[in-house]
Design a protein around this motif. Sequence first.
Motif, PDB file in Angstrom:
ATOM      1  N   SER A 175      68.035  53.010  10.251  1.00  0.00           N
ATOM      2  CA  SER A 175      67.175  54.069  10.767  1.00  0.00           C
ATOM      3  C   SER A 175      67.360  55.397  10.043  1.00  0.00           C
ATOM      4  CB  SER A 175      67.394  54.264  12.268  1.00  0.00           C
ATOM      5  OG  SER A 175      68.660  54.821  12.508  1.00  0.00           O
ATOM      6  N   VAL A 187      64.488  56.291   7.773  1.00  0.00           N
ATOM      7  CA  VAL A 187      63.281  56.404   8.588  1.00  0.00           C
ATOM      8  C   VAL A 187      63.277  57.714   9.354  1.00  0.00           C
ATOM      9  CG1 VAL A 187      61.978  55.336  10.471  1.00  0.00           C
ATOM     10  CG2 VAL A 187      63.037  53.909   8.745  1.00  0.00           C
ATOM     11  N   ASP A 203      62.389  60.365   6.957  1.00  0.00           N
ATOM     12  CA  ASP A 203      60.960  60.227   6.650  1.00  0.00           C
ATOM     13  C   ASP A 203      60.097  60.796   7.774  1.00  0.00           C
ATOM     14  OD1 ASP A 203      58.782  59.140   4.981  1.00  0.00           O
ATOM     15  OD2 ASP A 203      58.492  57.752   6.658  1.00  0.00           O
ATOM     16  N   ARG A 219      57.455  63.854   7.527  1.00  0.00           N
ATOM     17  CA  ARG A 219      56.055  63.700   7.939  1.00  0.00           C
ATOM     18  C   ARG A 219      55.703  64.646   9.073  1.00  0.00           C
ATOM     19  NH1 ARG A 219      54.608  57.321   7.471  1.00  0.00           N
ATOM     20  NH2 ARG A 219      55.242  57.127   5.304  1.00  0.00           N
ATOM     21  N   VAL A 263      61.502  54.258  16.349  1.00  0.00           N
ATOM     22  CA  VAL A 263      60.721  54.391  15.133  1.00  0.00           C
ATOM     23  C   VAL A 263      59.266  54.191  15.494  1.00  0.00           C
ATOM     24  CG1 VAL A 263      60.318  53.448  12.853  1.00  0.00           C
ATOM     25  CG2 VAL A 263      62.613  53.489  13.784  1.00  0.00           C
ATOM     26  N   LEU A 309      59.532  57.490   2.449  1.00  0.00           N
ATOM     27  CA  LEU A 309      59.251  56.070   2.261  1.00  0.00           C
ATOM     28  C   LEU A 309      57.756  55.807   2.184  1.00  0.00           C
ATOM     29  CD1 LEU A 309      61.642  54.737   5.020  1.00  0.00           C
ATOM     30  CD2 LEU A 309      62.091  54.803   2.585  1.00  0.00           C
ATOM     31  N   SER A 358      58.248  51.563   5.307  1.00  0.00           N
ATOM     32  CA  SER A 358      58.566  52.120   6.618  1.00  0.00           C
ATOM     33  C   SER A 358      58.276  51.110   7.724  1.00  0.00           C
ATOM     34  CB  SER A 358      57.778  53.410   6.828  1.00  0.00           C
ATOM     35  OG  SER A 358      58.064  53.972   8.068  1.00  0.00           O
ATOM     36  N   GLY A 384      60.984  49.443  10.127  1.00  0.00           N
ATOM     37  CA  GLY A 384      60.760  49.584  11.565  1.00  0.00           C
ATOM     38  C   GLY A 384      60.819  48.244  12.282  1.00  0.00           C
TER      39      GLY A 384
END
Length: 187
Positions: A91, A94, A97, A101, A151, A165, A170, A174
């Motif tokens: 994780s 992620v 990321d 985002r 996630v 990613l 991703s 996930g």
Amino acid sequence: MDGDYEIIRTLLRAIGEINQRMAMGDDTIENLLQSLMRLREVLLVGRKYVRIIRFELIRMYEIQHNLRQLSYFDVRGRLRLTLQLARVTLSLPVVVDLAMRGEDEDASSDSEGDDDAERRSTSSRASRRRRRDRASRSSDHGADGRPRTRVRLEKVKGRRRRGLLPPPVSVVIGLAIGALEIGESVL
């Protein structure tokens, strides 16, 4: 990092006047100041991601410490903590990321207006997400009582969103995290 760029500008002008060979004109000084401002922004953003990574690494260390405290014959506990360690490890990119985002979404929401259709679809997605969250609320915490990293798998609309990613990677990570969460909840 917070400073007055006028002082730096004055210092550069004084250096340019003292040493004529440097040929520091106003354009050169402005370019240097803009470079310093961009460098400052990069460092501030990087500090945010370092904090996120540091938090996740501390969680990994605590899980590893708990794993070391178990006896060799506690196979079930070792397996549970190993799954938890794998989940937190996967994780980590992620989470970074999602932070990238989220920062991109904040910037785009400030610069663009929302349509009524987008608001309706967003509110319906939000209500579906709330229902899903209510249904899974009982499994939001691990055996150690800490909240699990959730996630969110999102579709990328038309434009490329800035992130660490690519979306397919991703999604795969996930799914792996979801499988590890299921395995951990079984134990």
